[in-house]
Design a protein around this motif. Structure first.
Motif, short mmCIF file in Angstrom:
data_model
loop_
_atom_site.label_atom_id
_atom_site.label_comp_id
_atom_site.label_asym_id
_atom_site.label_seq_id
_atom_site.Cartn_x
_atom_site.Cartn_y
_atom_site.Cartn_z
N HIS A 200 0.73 -1.09 -0.08
CA HIS A 200 0.01 -0.04 -0.03
C HIS A 200 1.08 1.28 -0.11
O HIS A 200 0.46 2.36 -0.59
CB HIS A 200 -0.86 -0.08 1.40
CG HIS A 200 -2.02 0.87 1.40
ND1 HIS A 200 -3.15 1.16 0.35
CD2 HIS A 200 -2.14 2.14 1.94
CE1 HIS A 200 -3.68 2.25 0.72
NE2 HIS A 200 -3.15 2.87 1.63
N TYR A 201 2.03 1.14 0.66
CA TYR A 201 2.82 2.28 0.68
C TYR A 201 4.15 1.92 0.02
O TYR A 201 5.30 2.31 0.86
CB TYR A 201 3.22 2.73 2.37
CG TYR A 201 1.95 3.16 3.03
CD1 TYR A 201 1.33 4.34 2.55
CD2 TYR A 201 1.25 2.58 3.81
CE1 TYR A 201 0.16 5.18 2.99
CE2 TYR A 201 0.40 2.93 4.58
CZ TYR A 201 -0.36 4.09 4.24
OH TYR A 201 -1.31 4.75 4.82
N SER A 202 4.21 1.51 -0.96
CA SER A 202 5.28 1.11 -1.94
C SER A 202 6.10 2.25 -2.09
O SER A 202 7.52 2.21 -2.44
CB SER A 202 5.05 0.37 -3.27
OG SER A 202 3.92 1.15 -3.93
N ASP A 203 5.56 3.69 -2.33
CA ASP A 203 6.18 4.85 -2.55
C ASP A 203 6.58 5.44 -1.23
O ASP A 203 7.23 6.50 -1.38
CB ASP A 203 5.33 5.86 -3.41
CG ASP A 203 5.03 5.10 -4.91
OD1 ASP A 203 5.91 4.13 -5.29
OD2 ASP A 203 4.07 5.48 -5.07
N ALA A 208 5.05 2.97 5.74
CA ALA A 208 4.82 1.76 6.15
C ALA A 208 5.08 1.20 7.29
O ALA A 208 4.85 0.56 8.17
CB ALA A 208 5.28 0.80 4.74
N GLU A 209 6.61 1.63 7.55
CA GLU A 209 7.21 1.12 8.95
C GLU A 209 6.54 1.71 10.17
O GLU A 209 6.13 1.13 10.97
CB GLU A 209 8.77 1.64 8.84
CG GLU A 209 9.43 0.69 7.92
CD GLU A 209 10.92 1.33 8.06
OE1 GLU A 209 11.24 2.16 9.03
OE2 GLU A 209 11.60 1.02 7.25
#
Length: 244
Positions: A200-203, A208-209
């Motif tokens: 979802h937060y690949s960018d 994400a962390e």
């Protein structure tokens, strides 16, 4: 994961909330699997070409919260617009209410189903005149009944014969397999939650962390996020800037 599904998954339709990649697991399923989007499921119910729908899955997989959300969307005319009436039926609560007198009758069932503040006679007249057409029953936790007699009575009710029914089961159930479309809702493992957050937060790996640290902070949050609709909601809230 695949071994667990191999033992438990009997439906050939998986309801997908998060665009999770099931491709690596399909070969391990006991039958060919169709991954169905939520929008597709809602549209299929609206088409009314099929009367019975079953949504099955383990406890906490999101069946109830998903259908409550769908009913909320219907109330705002955002889905299921072909249905004039949608009744939410908590089967466990119904079973308790019926314990003193478990004999089925249409009027007694409707007295439980029709909410307070709504004209009971008008609702019953509408259902009777139209034989349940444009009526949808959502029977949540249908396996809460120790006997299927009452459930069969509801599904066989002549005054509801033109209506549609969605039932939820904690386990795959095939009592009506010749008449229903069954969808399976998968709970997510911790690894799958992690992958979903990363994808979802690949960018934005840092975000994400942060989210995964937030989820991992309490056991209750991990359990909550194993429920696909809840994880989707958590991602949406986090996107909006929470907790900053």
């Amino acid at each position: 994961f695949s071994q667990r599904l191999g033992r438990s998954l009997k439906s050939d339709r998986v309801l997908d909330f998060l665009a999770f990649d099931y491709s690596s697991h399909i070969k391990d399923f006991p039958s060919a699997v169709e991954v169905v989007s939520v929008k597709s499921f809602l549209n299929t119910v609206s088409e009314k070409k099929q009367r019975y729908f079953v949504l099955s899955g383990s406890h906490g997989s999101g069946k109830t919260i998903f259908l409550k959300r769908a009913c909320s969307l219907w109330a705002r005319r955002l889905c299921w617009r072909k249905f004039t009436l949608v009744f939410w039926v908590d089967i466990e609560a119904l079973a308790i209410a019926l314990a003193p007198d478990p004999q089925y009758s249409f009027m007694k069932f409707m007295k439980y189903v029709v909410p307070e503040g709504v004209d009971f006679n008008d609702i019953c007249d509408w259902v009777s005149i139209h034989n349940g057409e444009d009526t949808l029953l959502v029977l949540d936790g249908i396996d809460s009944f120790t006997s299927s007699t009452y459930v069969h009575a509801i599904l066989s009710e002549p005054l509801l014969m033109k209506g549609s029914v969605i039932s939820t089961f904690s386990l795959p159930h095939h009592a009506f397999s010749k008449q229903c479309l069954e969808y399976y809702l998968l709970g997510l493992s911790e690894d799958q939650i992690t992958r979903q957050v990363i994808n979802h937060y690949s960018d934005s790996p840092q975000k994400a962390e942060e989210l995964f640290a937030f989820i991992s902070a309490t056991p209750a949050m991990k359990v909550l996020c194993s429920n696909p609709p809840c994880l989707a909601a958590v991602l949406s809230v986090f996107d909006s800037g929470y907790p900053n």
